[in-house]
Motif scaffolding. Structure first.
Motif, mmCIF file in Angstrom:
data_model
loop_
_atom_site.group_PDB
_atom_site.id
_atom_site.type_symbol
_atom_site.label_atom_id
_atom_site.label_comp_id
_atom_site.label_asym_id
_atom_site.label_seq_id
_atom_site.Cartn_x
_atom_site.Cartn_y
_atom_site.Cartn_z
ATOM 1 N N ILE A 102 0.839 -1.199 0.000
ATOM 2 C CA ILE A 102 0.000 0.000 0.000
ATOM 3 C C ILE A 102 0.875 1.249 0.000
ATOM 4 N N ALA A 103 1.898 1.246 0.847
ATOM 5 C CA ALA A 103 2.804 2.394 0.920
ATOM 6 C C ALA A 103 3.495 2.628 -0.413
ATOM 7 N N GLU A 104 3.886 1.552 -1.087
ATOM 8 C CA GLU A 104 4.572 1.670 -2.370
ATOM 9 C C GLU A 104 3.627 2.235 -3.430
ATOM 10 N N SER A 105 2.398 1.737 -3.476
ATOM 11 C CA SER A 105 1.459 2.161 -4.516
ATOM 12 C C SER A 105 1.004 3.608 -4.339
ATOM 13 N N LEU A 106 1.016 4.108 -3.107
ATOM 14 C CA LEU A 106 0.567 5.476 -2.844
ATOM 15 C C LEU A 106 1.720 6.472 -2.693
ATOM 16 N N SER A 107 2.950 5.994 -2.919
ATOM 17 C CA SER A 107 4.120 6.853 -2.656
ATOM 18 C C SER A 107 4.243 8.012 -3.629
ATOM 19 N N GLY A 108 3.552 7.943 -4.763
ATOM 20 C CA GLY A 108 3.623 9.050 -5.707
ATOM 21 C C GLY A 108 2.953 10.307 -5.202
ATOM 22 N N LYS A 109 1.967 10.148 -4.290
ATOM 23 C CA LYS A 109 1.227 11.307 -3.792
ATOM 24 C C LYS A 109 1.417 11.545 -2.307
ATOM 25 N N HIS A 110 1.906 10.525 -1.590
ATOM 26 C CA HIS A 110 2.028 10.632 -0.141
ATOM 27 C C HIS A 110 3.385 10.108 0.303
ATOM 28 N N SER A 111 3.764 10.458 1.502
ATOM 29 C CA SER A 111 4.996 9.938 2.083
ATOM 30 C C SER A 111 4.864 8.433 2.282
ATOM 31 N N ARG A 112 5.811 7.689 1.717
ATOM 32 C CA ARG A 112 5.776 6.228 1.839
ATOM 33 C C ARG A 112 5.798 5.812 3.304
ATOM 34 N N ARG A 113 6.644 6.467 4.073
ATOM 35 C CA ARG A 113 6.766 6.127 5.493
ATOM 36 C C ARG A 113 5.463 6.410 6.249
ATOM 37 N N ALA A 114 4.841 7.572 5.969
ATOM 38 C CA ALA A 114 3.599 7.931 6.663
ATOM 39 C C ALA A 114 2.477 6.959 6.324
ATOM 40 N N VAL A 115 2.387 6.593 5.038
ATOM 41 C CA VAL A 115 1.342 5.647 4.623
ATOM 42 C C VAL A 115 1.568 4.289 5.276
ATOM 43 N N TYR A 116 2.821 3.843 5.289
ATOM 44 C CA TYR A 116 3.138 2.535 5.871
ATOM 45 C C TYR A 116 2.784 2.498 7.357
ATOM 46 N N GLN A 117 3.145 3.549 8.088
ATOM 47 C CA GLN A 117 2.854 3.583 9.522
ATOM 48 C C GLN A 117 1.362 3.623 9.785
ATOM 49 N N LEU A 118 0.628 4.387 8.980
ATOM 50 C CA LEU A 118 -0.835 4.449 9.151
ATOM 51 C C LEU A 118 -1.478 3.111 8.809
ATOM 52 N N ALA A 119 -0.969 2.447 7.780
ATOM 53 C CA ALA A 119 -1.501 1.144 7.399
ATOM 54 C C ALA A 119 -1.275 0.120 8.516
ATOM 55 N N LEU A 120 -0.093 0.148 9.114
ATOM 56 C CA LEU A 120 0.193 -0.759 10.240
ATOM 57 C C LEU A 120 -0.754 -0.488 11.402
ATOM 58 N N LYS A 121 -0.982 0.802 11.683
ATOM 59 C CA LYS A 121 -1.861 1.182 12.791
ATOM 60 C C LYS A 121 -3.295 0.710 12.528
ATOM 61 N N LEU A 122 -3.795 0.914 11.309
ATOM 62 C CA LEU A 122 -5.161 0.521 10.984
ATOM 63 C C LEU A 122 -5.316 -1.002 10.933
ATOM 64 N N LYS A 123 -4.281 -1.671 10.488
ATOM 65 C CA LYS A 123 -4.331 -3.133 10.446
ATOM 66 C C LYS A 123 -4.355 -3.711 11.843
ATOM 67 N N GLY A 124 -3.637 -3.036 12.753
ATOM 68 C CA GLY A 124 -3.607 -3.532 14.131
ATOM 69 C C GLY A 124 -4.916 -3.301 14.861
#
Length: 270
Positions: free
Chosen positions: A248-270
């Motif tokens: 998810i972080a990779e696919s959205l990295s063109g418009k958003h911070s990869r790190r921010a997306v990855y951390q939010l995805a981990l938080k929502l998955k948890g």
């Protein structure tokens, strides 16, 4: 003892600096990417010096004897066929080993295709990132372009003439259809500065191209701040489909911070 890293003209002999001439005259020998090419340059300048071959394909095997000569007290001048040694050119390994051995390494700056191209690009970004030649392997090329995509700085590439069209198409696919400059045969008689969008330039240079090429691409455009609720909704939707946070972080990295997306995805998955 010293190793002088000398920039030589990229096409116009008038770009040789006085300091480069003086250093070539004073050194004990000239280490060259191609002794035939550098021999012609020295002959034109009226300089007679021993030439030592250091081709890119055999640099590793030839560096140690050169370092020994430097440690014995010799002064060597390092040159390549055009431009600055060790910058997308042979010589980097010799410089590293000389530094590691405690040898004084001195830059003698001069003509630079990258700087020349950036200086006339007209793009608004005050910064630039020099990427040099893209990897030949498709997966490595895609990985590098993914890293470069979000940079808000001019991107500078070198390319061989027979791959310019393909590379421009790859840049268009990876970076979007950005404004770009193709600088061909810089400082030479048939110098060309072609401007336009990557898509148009890819068509223009799809056929036979002659001469060395530098490509400058405008930096990533500024995006409007993303709506946090929309981003969270998008990530939740992708997680529900079974996508991994990393993907998810990779696919959205063109418009958003990869790190921010990855951390939010981990938080929502948890």
């Amino acid at each position: 003892m010293a190793l002088y890293v000398i920039a030589t003209p990229i096409g116009n002999l008038g770009d040789i600096t006085q300091r480069a001439r003086e250093t070539l005259v004073a050194c004990d020998a000239v280490v060259a990417e191609d002794t035939r090419h550098s021999g012609r340059l020295l002959k034109t300048l009226g300089i007679h010096k021993p030439l030592i071959s250091l081709p890119a394909f055999d640099e590793a095997a030839r560096v140690e004897p050169l370092v020994r000569r430097l440690l014995a007290g010799e002064t060597l001048a390092l040159v390549t066929d055009a431009g600055t040694p060790a910058v997308s050119d042979p010589g980097g390994l010799l410089v590293r080993e000389a530094v590691a051995a405690g040898v004084q390494v001195v830059p003698i700056p001069g003509a630079s295709a990258a700087l020349a191209a950036v200086s006339v690009s007209g793009f608004p970004e005050g910064r630039f990132h020099f990427a040099g030649f893209l990897p030949r392997k498709a997966s490595q090329r895609a990985e590098m372009l993914a890293e470069l995509r979000p940079l808000r700085a001019q991107l500078v590439f070198f390319e061989s003439p027979h791959r310019v069209g393909e590379t421009l198409s790859d840049l268009r696919a990876a970076l979007g259809d950005r404004p770009a400059l193709v600088a061909r045969e810089l400082t030479k008689l048939h110098e060309e500065l072609a401007r336009g969008l990557l898509s148009g330039l890819a068509q223009r240079f799809a056929g036979e191209v002659r001469g060395e090429v530098a490509i400058v691409v405008s930096g990533a455009p500024e995006e409007a701040p993303a709506d946090a609720a929309d981003l969270e909704s998008e990530i939740r939707s992708r997680l529900s489909r079974g996508d991994r946070p990393k993907d998810i972080a990779e696919s959205l990295s063109g418009k958003h911070s990869r790190r921010a997306v990855y951390q939010l995805a981990l938080k929502l998955k948890g």
